[in-house]
Design an enzyme around this catalytic site. Structure first.
Site, PDB file in Angstrom:
ATOM      1  N   ALA A  68      64.081 107.203  96.994  1.00 50.25           N
ATOM      2  CA  ALA A  68      64.349 105.769  97.119  1.00 50.25           C
ATOM      3  C   ALA A  68      63.417 105.154  98.159  1.00 50.25           C
ATOM      4  O   ALA A  68      62.935 105.821  99.062  1.00 50.25           O
ATOM      5  CB  ALA A  68      65.803 105.539  97.509  1.00 50.25           C
ATOM      6  N   GLU A 115      65.825 113.671  91.171  1.00 46.33           N
ATOM      7  CA  GLU A 115      66.940 113.293  90.296  1.00 46.33           C
ATOM      8  C   GLU A 115      66.426 112.672  89.002  1.00 46.33           C
ATOM      9  O   GLU A 115      66.982 112.910  87.918  1.00 46.33           O
ATOM     10  CB  GLU A 115      67.864 112.329  91.036  1.00 46.33           C
ATOM     11  CG  GLU A 115      68.647 113.014  92.151  1.00 46.33           C
ATOM     12  CD  GLU A 115      69.379 112.038  93.057  1.00 46.33           C
ATOM     13  OE1 GLU A 115      70.611 112.141  93.159  1.00 46.33           O
ATOM     14  OE2 GLU A 115      68.712 111.169  93.671  1.00 46.33           O
TER      15      GLU A 115
END
Length: 256
Positions: A68, A115
Site C-alpha cells: 500500500a 496479496e
C-alpha cells in the site's frame, strides 16, 4: 481493448488473446486508492472484451508492487476501512475472474503486492523477485487477504513463519514452499508469462471457469463438480474437444 493504452497508473496492452495489465506507479508501484481503481477498471474491460481469453498482471520497473501507498494510507483516517474493503473486493474479483490470470513478478512483491499476486491463478517470477508480508513490523497486519490466501497456498506452518516474522523470501524459497509456480530469467519473464497465458487462452473457457470456481470454493464439494461436469458434457466445446481428439486435430474452442 485492442492494442495498447495508458491510464495514469496502469498500462494495458493486448497481445493476441492475452491482456497485459502493467502497474506503472514509480518508484515502487505502491498500491494507492487511485491505482486500485484503475486496476479495477482495466480488469472489468478485460473481462468484458470477448477477444481476451487470459490476463497477465505485472509491474513496471524493478518492482512488482511494494504494498500500500504508506503516506496516503496514513492520511486516510477513518477512510482506511473503505480503502481496505475496496482492495479486498478487487482482489476477490481477480481470484474469481472467469478468465485465467497470471502474475509476472520481476521484483519485490511485498505486503499488498504479495496479496495481489496471491489472488492470481499462477505466479511466475524472476530471480530478482522477493515476497513477504512485512506489516507486523509496522504494528499492523495484512488487510487484503494475506492471512486468508497464504495458508491456503503454502499451508499454515509456512504462512505462520512469514506472517509472524514479516520476513521476505527470495524467488527460489518462494518456489520451494509453493508460493509461486516457476522462476525464469528476468529478460524472459514477461514473454514467458504471456506465452503461458496464451496456452491457457487456447483451452475451453467454460471448463476453465468451472475449474476456477471449484478451486476458489472447495466447500462446494463433489456434487458441484459432478453438476459442472454434466453441464459441460452438453456444451459445444465438449463436442468439439471430443471430435478433435478422435480426428487427431487441434480443437477450436468458442466458450459455448
Amino acid at each position: 481493448m485492442g492494442g495498447e493504452y495508458n491510464m495514469a497508473l496502469i498500462t494495458v496492452e493486448q497481445r493476441d488473446r492475452v491482456a497485459v495489465l502493467r502497474l506503472s506507479h514509480p518508484p515502487v508501484n505502491a498500491l494507492s486508492f487511485s491505482l486500485l481503481q484503475e486496476l479495477d477498471r482495466a480488469l472489468t474491460e478485460a473481462i468484458e472484451n470477448h477477444t481476451v481469453r487470459a490476463l497477465v498482471i505485472t509491474g513496471d520497473g524493478m518492482f512488482f508492487a511494494a504494498g500500500a501507498d504508506i503516506p496516503s494510507f496514513l492520511q486516510m483516517g477513518a477512510g482506511v476501512k473503505d480503502f481496505l474493503a475496496y482492495g479486498v473486493a478487487l482482489f476477490n474479483r481477480i481470484e474469481q475472474c472467469p478468465k485465467p490470470t497470471i502474475a509476472a513478478i520481476g521484483g519485490p512483491a511485498l505486503g499488498g503486492g504479495n496479496e495481489l499476486a496471491m489472488a492470481t491463478d499462477m505466479r511466475i517470477a524472476s530471480d530478482a523477485a522477493r515476497f513477504g508480508q512485512p506489516e507486523v513490523n509496522l504494528g499492523i497486519i495484512p488487510g487484503w487477504g494475506g492471512t486468508v490466501r497464504m495458508p491456503k497456498l503454502i499451508g499454515r506452518s509456512q504462512a505462520a513463519r512469514l506472517l509472524l516474522t514479516g520476513e521476505a523470501i527470495d524467488a527460489q524459497e518462494a518456489l520451494r514452499i509453493g508460493l509461486i509456480h516457476e522462476v525464469v530469467p528476468a529478460h524472459l519473464l514477461l514473454d514467458y508469462a504471456v506465452n503461458q497465458a496464451d496456452r491457457l487462452a487456447a483451452l475451453p473457457p467454460l471448463a476453465l471457469q468451472a475449474i476456477k470456481k471449484l478451486l476458489v470454493d472447495p466447500g462446494l464439494g463433489q456434487a458441484a463438480e459432478t453438476d459442472a461436469m454434466s453441464d459441460l458434457m452438453a456444451s459445444s466445446d465438449a463436442a468439439e474437444g471430443i471430435m478433435a481428439f478422435l480426428q487427431k486435430r487441434r480443437p477450436e474452442f468458442r466458450g459455448q
